[in-house]
Write an enzyme that holds these catalytic residues in place. Structure first.
Site, PDB file in Angstrom:
ATOM      1  N   THR A  31       0.898  -1.242   0.126  1.00 24.05           N
ATOM      2  CA  THR A  31       0.079  -0.086   0.055  1.00 24.05           C
ATOM      3  C   THR A  31       0.955   1.241  -0.040  1.00 24.05           C
ATOM      4  O   THR A  31       0.546   2.293  -0.791  1.00 24.05           O
ATOM      5  CB  THR A  31      -0.642   0.040   1.269  1.00 24.05           C
ATOM      6  OG1 THR A  31      -1.670  -1.325   1.369  1.00 24.05           O
ATOM      7  CG2 THR A  31      -1.945   1.352   1.347  1.00 24.05           C
ATOM      8  N   ILE A  32       1.857   1.538   0.798  1.00 23.35           N
ATOM      9  CA  ILE A  32       2.470   2.607   1.166  1.00 23.35           C
ATOM     10  C   ILE A  32       3.717   2.456  -0.083  1.00 23.35           C
ATOM     11  O   ILE A  32       4.041   3.590  -0.770  1.00 23.35           O
ATOM     12  CB  ILE A  32       3.161   2.748   2.366  1.00 23.35           C
ATOM     13  CG1 ILE A  32       2.040   2.681   3.433  1.00 23.35           C
ATOM     14  CG2 ILE A  32       4.076   3.930   2.367  1.00 23.35           C
ATOM     15  CD1 ILE A  32       1.105   3.998   3.377  1.00 23.35           C
ATOM     16  N   SER A  78       2.975   7.668  11.594  1.00 24.88           N
ATOM     17  CA  SER A  78       1.909   6.910  10.952  1.00 24.88           C
ATOM     18  C   SER A  78       0.920   8.047  10.408  1.00 24.88           C
ATOM     19  O   SER A  78       1.174   9.198  10.379  1.00 24.88           O
ATOM     20  CB  SER A  78       1.246   6.188  11.813  1.00 24.88           C
ATOM     21  OG  SER A  78       0.331   7.251  12.798  1.00 24.88           O
ATOM     22  N   CYS A  79      -0.171   7.538   9.747  1.00 22.39           N
ATOM     23  CA  CYS A  79      -0.966   8.570   8.979  1.00 22.39           C
ATOM     24  C   CYS A  79      -1.590   9.288   9.860  1.00 22.39           C
ATOM     25  O   CYS A  79      -1.758  10.647   9.636  1.00 22.39           O
ATOM     26  CB  CYS A  79      -1.960   7.673   8.258  1.00 22.39           C
ATOM     27  SG  CYS A  79      -2.666   6.182   8.874  1.00 22.39           S
ATOM     28  N   ASN A  80      -2.314   8.658  11.225  1.00 25.54           N
ATOM     29  CA  ASN A  80      -3.020   9.522  11.929  1.00 25.54           C
ATOM     30  C   ASN A  80      -2.074  10.658  12.816  1.00 25.54           C
ATOM     31  O   ASN A  80      -2.561  11.614  12.878  1.00 25.54           O
ATOM     32  CB  ASN A  80      -3.663   8.595  12.891  1.00 25.54           C
ATOM     33  CG  ASN A  80      -4.790   7.980  12.582  1.00 25.54           C
ATOM     34  OD1 ASN A  80      -5.652   8.452  12.211  1.00 25.54           O
ATOM     35  ND2 ASN A  80      -5.091   6.726  12.628  1.00 25.54           N
ATOM     36  N   HIS A 117      -1.469   7.270  19.644  1.00 23.79           N
ATOM     37  CA  HIS A 117      -1.461   8.248  18.778  1.00 23.79           C
ATOM     38  C   HIS A 117      -1.126   9.713  19.407  1.00 23.79           C
ATOM     39  O   HIS A 117      -0.068  10.320  18.908  1.00 23.79           O
ATOM     40  CB  HIS A 117      -2.840   8.658  18.158  1.00 23.79           C
ATOM     41  CG  HIS A 117      -3.100   7.461  17.445  1.00 23.79           C
ATOM     42  ND1 HIS A 117      -4.023   6.624  17.891  1.00 23.79           N
ATOM     43  CD2 HIS A 117      -3.085   7.094  16.119  1.00 23.79           C
ATOM     44  CE1 HIS A 117      -4.431   5.506  17.243  1.00 23.79           C
ATOM     45  NE2 HIS A 117      -3.668   5.832  16.024  1.00 23.79           N
ATOM     46  N   GLY A 118      -1.345   9.762  20.629  1.00 18.37           N
ATOM     47  CA  GLY A 118      -0.871  11.007  21.450  1.00 18.37           C
ATOM     48  C   GLY A 118       0.554  10.957  21.909  1.00 18.37           C
ATOM     49  O   GLY A 118       1.367  11.974  21.240  1.00 18.37           O
ATOM     50  N   HIS A 125      -9.871   7.540   8.127  1.00 22.98           N
ATOM     51  CA  HIS A 125      -9.887   7.660   9.368  1.00 22.98           C
ATOM     52  C   HIS A 125     -10.684   9.137   9.566  1.00 22.98           C
ATOM     53  O   HIS A 125     -10.313   9.905   8.800  1.00 22.98           O
ATOM     54  CB  HIS A 125      -8.562   7.960  10.306  1.00 22.98           C
ATOM     55  CG  HIS A 125      -7.803   6.853   9.993  1.00 22.98           C
ATOM     56  ND1 HIS A 125      -7.940   5.481  10.451  1.00 22.98           N
ATOM     57  CD2 HIS A 125      -6.378   6.858   9.373  1.00 22.98           C
ATOM     58  CE1 HIS A 125      -6.711   4.523  10.119  1.00 22.98           C
ATOM     59  NE2 HIS A 125      -6.011   5.417   9.508  1.00 22.98           N
ATOM     60  N   GLN A 144      -5.694   7.455   4.885  1.00 20.94           N
ATOM     61  CA  GLN A 144      -4.640   6.472   5.638  1.00 20.94           C
ATOM     62  C   GLN A 144      -3.674   5.981   4.666  1.00 20.94           C
ATOM     63  O   GLN A 144      -2.372   5.955   4.908  1.00 20.94           O
ATOM     64  CB  GLN A 144      -5.257   5.271   6.259  1.00 20.94           C
ATOM     65  CG  GLN A 144      -5.732   3.958   5.459  1.00 20.94           C
ATOM     66  CD  GLN A 144      -7.175   4.265   4.894  1.00 20.94           C
ATOM     67  OE1 GLN A 144      -7.693   5.308   5.343  1.00 20.94           O
ATOM     68  NE2 GLN A 144      -7.516   3.261   4.149  1.00 20.94           N
TER      69      GLN A 144
END
Ligand code: NAD
Length: 337
Positions: free
Chosen positions: A13-14, A140-142, A195-196, A221, A300
């Protein structure tokens, strides 16, 4: 000037998107991609005229399928100035010894632990830390999507705290193994989600907590953001600030879902429907009791792609000014059009 030689290790994918984005730049080139199986993606890579490198023991399997092999993965790494590792999360770290042995610079993706490289990278927030570096991880994407919004807000107003809830896509469209099919999954149940803390690898001073839920969708997302700023400001000022950023797109015209954003990508002829920019729902941007609220959608499969291109430019010293690199990458890929 000769072009920087880039190898893509892991063409999923990436990896396939990074390969295509690098091919569009005039200061770097793809010298090869790696495949471990002679599947449809290997055949498509051959059609695109990428040199395909494989594990030595797999050469015959590719030849049997009529897919030409340029050499082994080790040979590809040896010939590169920099490798973009796009193997599945937690697999990339096992390639580190090979990159070190061959003295080649390497970029990993967000599925790897932050410890894989001394630098976690976002083009707007900390480009300068990667200049000349040997190893970095594109977050990451997020995390990329969060940094793109939090960084300019922090620069303009100061960020006191960020609270984010992420509704995550269950899997990518081509992914037949992920789910859920019919559930919302607390991901993880124990808070906070990663994520944080991951944002803190880029901006350590930001007070941020995150929660995530996996949902039965493949499209994008969705982030629900609540941010307390240090200075008072109006919602319209925030809208103007976000609209001015190079990788944020304000979404309006009646769009209220991720499905419609993907349809917009299709209608405008984006390759693979990719939406490389954060999609901030313009009407959601609001101030209540002095706190900012907004919704943004993150594609994403594609938002990290231009970040990888900029990371290559920083690490190889092609460009020291992040604004110039972002502009060059965006122009070549058609971001912001
Ligand atoms: P993917 O599974 O789609 O692609 C990985 C590719 O690497 C596959 O083609 C696989 O066959 C190949 N591979 C596996 N082992 C290999 C090895 N040892 N050597 C060479 N190739 C190998 O995975 P992806 O979604 O592209 O994810 C890659 C990385 O990007 C992960 O760290 C992931 O967390 C991160 N990432 C993924 C997304 C997303 O939504 N897909 C978004 C941002 C970041």
């Amino acid at each position: 000037m000769s072009k920087i030689k880039v190898a893509i290790n892991g063409y999923g994918t990436i990896g396939k998107r990074v390969a295509d984005a690098v091919s569009l730049q005039n200061d770097m080139e793809i010298i090869g991609i790696s495949k471990t199986r002679p599947n449809f993606e290997a055949r498509t890579a051959a059609l695109k005229k990428y040199n395909i490198y494989v594990p030595g023991e797999k050469t015959d399997a590719f030849k049997k399928e009529g897919i030409a092999v340029a050499g082994t993965i080790e040979e590809m790494i040896k010939a590169a100035d920099i490798v973009v590792d796009c193997t599945p999360g937690k697999v990339g770290v096992s390639n580190k010894a090979l990159y070190e042995k061959e003295g080649v610079k390497a970029i990993w993706q967000g599925g790897e632990s932050k410890d894989v490289a001394p630098i976690s990278f976002n083009a707007e927030a900390n480009y300068e830390t990667a200049i000349g570096a040997d190893y970095a991880r594109v977050v990451s994407c997020n995390t990329t999507g969060l940094c793109r919004v939090i960084y300019p807000l922090d620069q303009a107003y100061g960020v006191e705290k960020v609270r984010v809830t992420i509704v995550r896509r269950g899997g990518d469209p081509g992914d037949i193994k992920s789910g859920p099919i019919d559930a919302l999954v607390a991901d993880p149940v124990k808070l906070p989600s990663h994520h944080g803390p991951d944002v803190n690898t880029i901006m350590p001073h930001i007070n941020i907590t995150s929660a995530a839920i996996k949902a039965p969708t493949t499209f994008m997302h969705l982030h629900v953001l609540n941010i307390k700023l240090k200075k008072d400001c109006a919602a319209d000022e925030i809208k103007s600030l976000l609209a001015s950023r190079p990788r944020i797109r304000m979404i309006a015209d009646g769009i209220s879902s991720t499905a419609e954003i993907i349809e917009l990508g299709r209608d405008t002829g984006r390759p693979r429907n990719d939406i490389w920019e954060n999609c901030v729902f313009k009407d959601s941007v609001s101030i209540d009791d002095g706190e900012l609220y907004l919704f943004q959608a993150i594609h994403q499969e594609s938002d990290v792609i231009p970040e990888n291109v900029d990371a290559i430019r920083a690490m190889t010293g092609l460009e020291k000014d992040n604004k110039k690199s972002i502009e060059k990458t965006n122009k070549a890929m058609g971001i912001g059009l």
